[in-house]
Scaffold this active site. Structure first.
Site, mmCIF file in Angstrom:
data_model
loop_
_atom_site.group_PDB
_atom_site.id
_atom_site.type_symbol
_atom_site.label_atom_id
_atom_site.label_comp_id
_atom_site.label_asym_id
_atom_site.label_seq_id
_atom_site.Cartn_x
_atom_site.Cartn_y
_atom_site.Cartn_z
ATOM 1 N N HIS A 72 -25.234 30.619 -23.334
ATOM 2 C CA HIS A 72 -24.365 30.147 -24.408
ATOM 3 C C HIS A 72 -24.078 31.279 -25.388
ATOM 4 C CE1 HIS A 72 -27.500 29.640 -27.556
ATOM 5 N NE2 HIS A 72 -28.287 29.149 -26.617
ATOM 6 N N ASP A 74 -23.023 30.714 -28.717
ATOM 7 C CA ASP A 74 -23.110 30.334 -30.124
ATOM 8 C C ASP A 74 -24.503 30.571 -30.681
ATOM 9 O OD1 ASP A 74 -24.011 28.215 -28.452
ATOM 10 O OD2 ASP A 74 -23.945 26.830 -30.140
ATOM 11 N N GLU A 128 -23.813 25.075 -27.818
ATOM 12 C CA GLU A 128 -25.089 24.615 -27.272
ATOM 13 C C GLU A 128 -26.044 24.180 -28.370
ATOM 14 O OE1 GLU A 128 -29.278 24.948 -25.856
ATOM 15 O OE2 GLU A 128 -28.285 26.070 -27.471
#
Length: 359
Positions: A72, A74, A128
């Site tokens: 992910h 983020d 996420e």
């Protein structure tokens, strides 16, 4: 837009630093997704597609096995830990451990592994760290499941360079107690719902968490109060109190079994399940998983937490967690990663993905 040039892509440490220095708090991943697409789009050995802020890349060589690497993009909100800084063998900054160092390794391998022993897929996804319905991998699993098709998946979550197999499931439940409102000066005319919540807390205090071993991995369960909400005013006996509990359960329980257990613990009380996600079994019997364990050279441990390996497990794809960061540093202000571990994990993965014969 940040530019990830050929030199940066060739060095997973430099690439980690570059990704950390692109601010990408959950919901604000446009810039990092733009940079990843720009970095991969011109590479002839990959097919690159984008859906929102999910970037998918793959080789299509007709090889008998496909391995997925996912990470992910983020982070949790910044906390005076942006941009990155380096002191000796330590890189500090938001996302260094969770999980831009792992995501950088996946991006590095996508750009530089041109003759793999398996067909490869790469997923770089958003959101996420927040509610599941916004998770990019969750969305893709529902709308474009063919992107996630693989024989084995590696989620580059922080594991301190060890294999962490499967993951725990998680469930949140509201335990509600009721009473009767009354003026605090005449409290005997009412019934205090907050006092009644003592029964919830007493049951939690007496609770004995189960430990279970699956494929040699020890999963520890836990049932704990997370929030207590109640009260009307400073002079009113409250008529309602809610204790929210979180149950982390071993992956041999499905959601129905987990819910049944929570309801049994709080039998006779008002229980509402408010959120849940299944766990994932270790999947270590899969041939690709056995080969990967051999490449790492150390035994697997249980993942004590929930990760997106559960999404792959739901699709019938064995998956494990493996990445350079320390999971205990995730979301902390002093989040950091040990630079030698970035190189170690990149080397292990490169050997696994490119060896001509078994490792």
């Amino acid at each position: 837009m940040a530019v990830l040039d050929e030199k940066t892509l060739a060095d997973p440490v430099a690439l980690t630093r570059a990704l950390v220095d692109i601010e990408s708090v959950s919901g604000d991943e446009d810039a990092i997704s733009d940079a990843i697409v720009e970095a991969l789009a011109g590479l002839g050995h990959l097919n690159v597609e984008r859906d929102g802020n999910v970037v998918f890349a793959s080789t299509n060589l007709g090889l008998p096995r496909r391995v997925m690497l996912a990470g992910h993009t983020d982070t949790v909100p910044l906390h005076d830990n942006f941009p990155s800084r380096t002191e000796g063998d330590i890189m500090w900054g938001c996302g260094t451990s969770d999980m831009k160092s792992g995501t950088a390794i996946a991006l590095h391998l996508a750009a530089t592994v041109t003759r793999p022993r398996h067909d490869l897929s790469f997923a770089f996804y958003d959101c996420e760290e927040i509610e599941a319905e916004r998770n990019g991998l969750n969305r893709i699993a529902a709308t474009r499941p063919e992107w996630l098709a693989a024989d084995f998946a590696l989620l580059l979550e922080p594991t301190y360079a060890a294999v962490e197999a499967g993951c725990q499931g998680t469930m949140r439940a509201d335990i509600r107690t009721s009473g009767v409102r009354a003026h605090a000066a005449r409290s005997w005319l009412g019934s205090n719902a907050i006092h009644a919540a003592a029964e919830v807390l007493n049951r939690l205090d007496r609770y004995e968490a189960r430990k279970v071993t699956i494929d040699g991995c020890d999963y520890h369960e836990g049932l704990n109060a997370m929030f207590i909400n109640g009260g009307v005013a400073g002079n009113v006996v409250p008529d309602e109190c809610v204790v929210q509990v979180n149950f982390r359960f071993a992956p041999d329980r499905d959601l129905a079994a987990a819910e049944a257990h929570v309801r049994a613990v709080f039998a006779g009380l008002d229980v509402t399940i408010v959120d849940s996600a299944p766990g994932a079994l270790p999947g270590l019997d899969a041939p690709a998983a056995k080969e990967f364990l051999a490449a790492v050279g150390r035994p697997a441990a249980a993942k004590l937490g929930w990760t997106d390996v559960a999404r792959f497990a739901a699709l019938g794809i064995p998956a494990v967690n493996y990445g350079p960061g320390d999971p205990n540093l995730a979301h902390k202000q002093d989040e950091r990663v040990e630079i030698p571990l970035i190189g170690e994990c990149a080397d292990v993965l490169r050997r696994y993905l490119t060896a001509e014969e078994g490792v």
